[in-house]
Design an enzyme around this catalytic site. Structure first.
Site, PDB file in Angstrom:
ATOM      1  N   CYS A 108       0.941  -1.133  -0.133  1.00  0.00           N
ATOM      2  CA  CYS A 108       0.160  -0.028  -0.200  1.00  0.00           C
ATOM      3  C   CYS A 108       0.868   1.258  -0.145  1.00  0.00           C
ATOM      4  O   CYS A 108       2.013   1.293  -0.335  1.00  0.00           O
ATOM      5  CB  CYS A 108      -0.933   0.053   1.197  1.00  0.00           C
ATOM      6  SG  CYS A 108      -0.192   0.039   2.887  1.00  0.00           S
ATOM      7  N   ARG A 137      -3.301  -0.597   5.511  1.00  0.00           N
ATOM      8  CA  ARG A 137      -3.943  -1.773   4.834  1.00  0.00           C
ATOM      9  C   ARG A 137      -3.062  -3.060   4.444  1.00  0.00           C
ATOM     10  O   ARG A 137      -3.548  -3.987   4.782  1.00  0.00           O
ATOM     11  CB  ARG A 137      -4.410  -1.057   3.237  1.00  0.00           C
ATOM     12  CG  ARG A 137      -5.470  -0.207   3.399  1.00  0.00           C
ATOM     13  CD  ARG A 137      -5.647   0.703   2.190  1.00  0.00           C
ATOM     14  NE  ARG A 137      -4.828   1.463   1.833  1.00  0.00           N
ATOM     15  CZ  ARG A 137      -4.454   2.239   0.573  1.00  0.00           C
ATOM     16  NH1 ARG A 137      -5.350   2.147  -0.267  1.00  0.00           N
ATOM     17  NH2 ARG A 137      -3.431   3.177   0.624  1.00  0.00           N
ATOM     18  N   ASP A 180      -8.202   3.841   1.266  1.00  0.00           N
ATOM     19  CA  ASP A 180      -6.986   4.479   2.298  1.00  0.00           C
ATOM     20  C   ASP A 180      -8.029   4.848   3.585  1.00  0.00           C
ATOM     21  O   ASP A 180      -8.530   5.855   3.492  1.00  0.00           O
ATOM     22  CB  ASP A 180      -6.230   5.352   1.787  1.00  0.00           C
ATOM     23  CG  ASP A 180      -5.049   5.464   2.680  1.00  0.00           C
ATOM     24  OD1 ASP A 180      -4.945   5.158   3.887  1.00  0.00           O
ATOM     25  OD2 ASP A 180      -4.049   6.302   2.388  1.00  0.00           O
TER      26      ASP A 180
HETATM   27  P1  4NP Z   1      -1.845   2.828   4.158  1.00  0.00           P
HETATM   28  O1  4NP Z   1      -2.302   4.158   4.573  1.00  0.00           O
HETATM   29  O2  4NP Z   1      -1.374   3.160   2.740  1.00  0.00           O
HETATM   30  O3  4NP Z   1      -3.048   1.951   4.126  1.00  0.00           O
HETATM   31  O4  4NP Z   1      -0.742   2.543   5.106  1.00  0.00           O
HETATM   32  C1  4NP Z   1      -1.599   5.459   4.989  1.00  0.00           C
HETATM   33  C2  4NP Z   1      -0.909   5.612   5.888  1.00  0.00           C
HETATM   34  C3  4NP Z   1      -0.280   6.719   5.971  1.00  0.00           C
HETATM   35  C4  4NP Z   1       0.026   7.694   4.890  1.00  0.00           C
HETATM   36  C5  4NP Z   1      -0.540   7.364   3.882  1.00  0.00           C
HETATM   37  C6  4NP Z   1      -1.367   6.317   3.780  1.00  0.00           C
HETATM   38  N1  4NP Z   1       0.711   8.830   5.178  1.00  0.00           N
HETATM   39  O5  4NP Z   1       0.867   9.648   4.244  1.00  0.00           O
HETATM   40  O6  4NP Z   1       1.386   9.139   6.189  1.00  0.00           O
END
Ligand code: 4NP
Length: 155
Positions: free
Chosen positions: A9, A15, A123
């Site tokens: 991800c 995720r 997300d």
């Molecule tokens: P993930 O969600 O891709 O599902 O882990 C996110 C968590 C943090 C960030 C972006 C997506 N961030 O920009 O910090």
């Protein structure tokens, strides 16, 4: 030799850690290895988001020991299957691929349930309050299908 599956991800804290924990729980450990990574570097070395850990725990999975890492080009060689959570992850990973063999390893995970529709696992980081449960349910269904296929293919 173990069959290796990578979940990808953006941050590797919401995720893909869930996807890693869920798929690993559905496959025999002696034959399959499941890992996860993020295309971004913000959360390298971090534990999964507390909300992902809590949803996993609710479903009797412990993902708290995972540590965030960034996707690297050697992952194309290390892993046999690379599942991405959304179209943006797909574009980021495909951009790093050197050839068609590497590109062919990359699949949008919900295409497992909805072939060719390129549906995103949303997300949940800044999202709605039940986003993590929704993500869990989507990933659980997709991983049921992935685990069944992998077990049939690699017996
Ligand atoms: P993930 O969600 O891709 O599902 O882990 C996110 C968590 C943090 C960030 C972006 C997506 N961030 O920009 O910090």
């Amino acid at each position: 030799m173990s069959v290796k599956i990578l979940m990808v991800c953006l941050g590797n804290i919401c995720r893909s850690p869930l996807a890693e924990g869920i798929l690993a729980s559905k496959l025999p450990q002696d034959k399959f290895t499941v890992d996860s990574a993020g295309t971004g570097s913000w959360h390298v070395g971090h534990s999964p988001d507390a909300r992902s850990i809590a949803i996993a725990k609710k479903h009797e999975l412990d993902i708290s020991k995972q540590q965030g890492r960034q996707f690297e080009t050697t992952d194309f060689d290390t892993f046999d299957y690379i599942y991405v959570m959304d179209k943006s992850n797909y574009n980021n990973v495909i951009h790093l691929a050197k050839n068609e063999t590497q590109k062919a390893k990359v699949q949008i995970i919900l295409n497992e349930l909805y072939p060719n529709e390129n549906v995103d696992v949303p997300d949940p980081y800044y999202g709605i309050s039940n986003g993590f449960e929704m993500v869990y349910q989507m990933l659980d269904k997709a991983c049921d299908s992935i685990a069944a296929k992998l077990k049939a293919k690699h017996r």
